[in-house]
Design a protein around this motif. Structure first.
Motif, PDB file in Angstrom:
ATOM      1  N   ASN A 124       0.798  -1.221   0.000  1.00 43.42           N
ATOM      2  CA  ASN A 124       0.000   0.000   0.000  1.00 43.42           C
ATOM      3  C   ASN A 124       0.833   1.275   0.000  1.00 43.42           C
ATOM      4  O   ASN A 124       0.376   2.317   0.453  1.00 43.42           O
ATOM      5  CB  ASN A 124      -0.963   0.003   1.189  1.00 43.42           C
ATOM      6  N   ASN A 125       2.033   1.190  -0.518  1.00 49.48           N
ATOM      7  CA  ASN A 125       2.848   2.399  -0.626  1.00 49.48           C
ATOM      8  C   ASN A 125       3.525   2.514  -1.990  1.00 49.48           C
ATOM      9  O   ASN A 125       4.489   3.254  -2.151  1.00 49.48           O
ATOM     10  CB  ASN A 125       3.914   2.416   0.475  1.00 49.48           C
ATOM     11  N   ASP A 126       3.038   1.730  -2.990  1.00 53.27           N
ATOM     12  CA  ASP A 126       3.707   1.730  -4.298  1.00 53.27           C
ATOM     13  C   ASP A 126       3.102   2.721  -5.289  1.00 53.27           C
ATOM     14  O   ASP A 126       3.595   2.880  -6.400  1.00 53.27           O
ATOM     15  CB  ASP A 126       3.696   0.327  -4.902  1.00 53.27           C
ATOM     16  N   GLY A 127       1.995   3.391  -4.925  1.00 56.21           N
ATOM     17  CA  GLY A 127       1.407   4.394  -5.813  1.00 56.21           C
ATOM     18  C   GLY A 127       0.537   3.833  -6.917  1.00 56.21           C
ATOM     19  O   GLY A 127       0.152   4.564  -7.838  1.00 56.21           O
ATOM     20  N   PHE A 128       0.206   2.546  -6.841  1.00 54.37           N
ATOM     21  CA  PHE A 128      -0.682   1.932  -7.828  1.00 54.37           C
ATOM     22  C   PHE A 128      -1.943   1.447  -7.129  1.00 54.37           C
ATOM     23  O   PHE A 128      -1.884   0.891  -6.025  1.00 54.37           O
ATOM     24  CB  PHE A 128      -0.007   0.757  -8.533  1.00 54.37           C
ATOM     25  N   ALA A 129      -3.090   1.645  -7.783  1.00 52.26           N
ATOM     26  CA  ALA A 129      -4.356   1.200  -7.201  1.00 52.26           C
ATOM     27  C   ALA A 129      -5.386   1.045  -8.309  1.00 52.26           C
ATOM     28  O   ALA A 129      -5.274   1.641  -9.388  1.00 52.26           O
ATOM     29  CB  ALA A 129      -4.852   2.195  -6.154  1.00 52.26           C
ATOM     30  N   SER A 130      -6.387   0.242  -8.026  1.00 55.83           N
ATOM     31  CA  SER A 130      -7.512   0.101  -8.956  1.00 55.83           C
ATOM     32  C   SER A 130      -8.495   1.234  -8.712  1.00 55.83           C
ATOM     33  O   SER A 130      -8.823   1.543  -7.561  1.00 55.83           O
ATOM     34  CB  SER A 130      -8.201  -1.249  -8.760  1.00 55.83           C
ATOM     35  N   VAL A 131      -8.984   1.837  -9.812  1.00 53.88           N
ATOM     36  CA  VAL A 131      -9.835   3.024  -9.710  1.00 53.88           C
ATOM     37  C   VAL A 131     -11.027   2.865 -10.645  1.00 53.88           C
ATOM     38  O   VAL A 131     -10.896   2.351 -11.762  1.00 53.88           O
ATOM     39  CB  VAL A 131      -9.057   4.304 -10.100  1.00 53.88           C
ATOM     40  N   ASN A 132     -12.176   3.319 -10.195  1.00 50.03           N
ATOM     41  CA  ASN A 132     -13.363   3.395 -11.043  1.00 50.03           C
ATOM     42  C   ASN A 132     -13.449   4.811 -11.608  1.00 50.03           C
ATOM     43  O   ASN A 132     -13.949   5.731 -10.957  1.00 50.03           O
ATOM     44  CB  ASN A 132     -14.613   3.049 -10.239  1.00 50.03           C
TER      45      ASN A 132
END
Length: 508
Positions: free
Chosen positions: A305-313
């Motif tokens: 949770n600190n890599d700057g990547f996430a799933s987004v709608n």
């Protein structure tokens, strides 16, 4: 040269210029084989005669007993019923009159096997006089009928022949010479018929005057432009063989033209032939998007949770981008050139860590021709986020004779708001797993069923469309109790029973 009607110009459009040569057919056989190339009508403009083209064809006529010397063959089609009186004159290259003869046959319904029909019964007029001027008479010409005209240069002397209509209420069809075509500004055929507003299209009514044997500066053109049958522009006595109308709205655009030689004293303005062309153009609306840029912050709480990547709608901003306009389909791209489309914008993982610009366009879904909107921007920010812990909800029993129950999430929402965000306007939603919480899909509510067991609930805290935090808590639905068999109670009818005496047996 073809004989021209006095009311029309000797000009052709580019697309037919090669088809309608200046000379008539050298023989009836040639006329019959390629009659489309040899239509004529009367004008006072001279054309070059022919010499030494005796091909051996012979026809029985009432006035010419010899073989034709230098014949030129045409056909005429009647435009207006009535009498038609023509005058044929011939001069040599020094402007001295030379002998000219003629034969006229008709009327015919069509030109099929026409040479075999040229006999005395079909002869209308004929002259073999040694004169340089001959008069042709057609009485009661009928609209749509055909006539064959032979003009013979008896002396075989190079020169010019002129044919003019000198009287009568009838006329020959010269529309083949006065055709107009709507082209683009480059002189090409318009093949693109659909446009997106606010685009416009220049329609150029175009007439090729390269074949006009006189002074092109003497030509005059009249243009009438219509849109959906309504006259929008009327140009009179223009010296230009082109005229432009700019189209900006859907409609059927039509141009009608008439033209004449301003130096021809025989021109009757009331009898000018009309030629027309039309084209259907369609202009479509395109959506106007709220360009932004629009900020969208997402919590990065799924390990790591600190890599700057996430799933987004990304679609959660659709109402903002479309200004809540219905019927718009949005497309999302990772590049400003709009070549890298995002296949599933409802589940997008950013390709650039922490910050990325997303580009959005739209079309009206129901529109037959897609017009792409302006480009809107989403400024996506991924914020590393720790997961908070919220108080668990008290366990609940399953509904009787089932193994599930619903949960009072409204009370939990109030508890979290008042305890952790007492002064901040936030939206709180609950999800069964981290993926749903990240994409804001499959939200659970008070009507959602939970089976027996312990469930981790993910809480998404938002301010506007931005993720402000993620937390978890647990809910539990007790297992359904076992239903143990109970020994039957046997009593008399008037005896009382103490059911509590069976508690131990029931709960064993």
């Amino acid at each position: 040269m073809k004989i021209l009607h006095k009311t029309l110009l000797a000009f052709l459009l580019l697309f037919i210029a090669s088809s309608y040569a200046q000379e008539g057919a050298s023989s009836c056989a040639e006329l019959q084989a390629n009659f489309q190339q040899y239509q004529s009508c009367a004008t006072s403009i001279p054309f070059q005669n022919t010499t030494n083209n005796n091909n051996g064809e012979t026809y029985v006529t009432s006035c010419i007993g010899d073989q034709f010397q230098a014949p030129t063959w045409f056909f005429m089609k009647i435009q207006t019923s009535g009498n038609i009186f023509l005058q044929i004159s011939q001069v040599d290259n020094n402007a001295f009159g030379t002998d000219v003869d003629f034969v006229l046959w008709g009327p015919f319904d069509n030109l099929n096997n026409i040479c075999g029909q040229l006999n005395l019964s079909k002869e209308v007029d004929c002259s073999y006089a040694p004169d340089s001027v001959e008069n042709v008479q057609i009485f009661n010409a009928e609209q749509g009928k055909f006539y064959i005209l032979l003009v013979d240069n008896y002396d075989n002397t190079p020169g010019q022949i002129t044919i003019a209509q000198t009287g009568g209420t009838g006329s020959s069809d010269c529309s083949f010479l006065s055709s107009v075509e709507i082209l683009d500004t480059a002189g090409n055929e318009i093949t693109e018929l659909n446009y997106c507003k606010p685009a416009s299209k220049d329609l150029v009514a175009t007439i090729d005057i390269n074949d006009f044997p006189g002074n092109a500066g003497d030509l005059r053109f009249n243009y009438k432009w219509y849109k959906d049958g309504v006259l929008v522009t009327n140009i009179v006595d223009s010296t230009s063989n082109t005229n432009t109308l700019t189209a900006t709205e859907t409609g059927l655009y039509k141009v009608e033209i008439t033209a004449y030689d301003s130096t021809d004293p025989t021109v009757n303005p009331s009898r000018l032939e009309i030629s027309a062309d039309e084209i259907q153009l369609n202009f479509f609306d395109k959506p106007v998007l709220n360009a932004g840029p629009h900020t969208l912050q997402q919590c990065d709480f799924i390990a790591p949770n600190n890599d700057g990547f996430a799933s987004v709608n990304l679609t959660e901003l659709s109402n903002t981008i479309t200004n809540s306009t219905s019927g718009i389909t949005l497309s999302y791209f990772t590049d400003v050139a709009l070549t890298q489309q995002i296949a599933n914008p409802a589940d997008f993982t950013n390709t650039t860590p922490f910050n990325q610009t997303i580009y959005v366009t739209g079309i009206f879904t129901a529109q037959s021709f897609p017009c792409v909107s302006n480009t809107a921007e989403i400024q996506l920010t991924i914020n590393p986020t720790s997961v908070a812990s919220y108080p668990d909800i008290a366990p609940v029993c399953p509904v009787l004779n089932t193994n599930s129950n619903t949960i009072d999430f409204d009370s939990q929402r109030i508890l979290i708001k008042n305890t952790y965000f007492p002064t901040t306007a936030v939206e709180i939603a609950f999800y069964r797993n981290p993926s749903d919480a990240s994409l804001e899909q499959n939200e659970v509510t008070n009507s959602s069923e939970f089976t027996s067991g312990v469930h981790t609930i993910y809480t998404r805290i938002e301010t506007g469309n931005d993720c402000a935090g993620i937390g978890t808590f647990e809910v539990e639905v007790y297992d359904t109790p076992d239903q143990n068999p109970v020994t039957p109670i046997v009593v008399c009818e008037d005896e009382s029973v103490i059911l509590a005496n069976k508690d131990a047996e029931i709960l064993a």
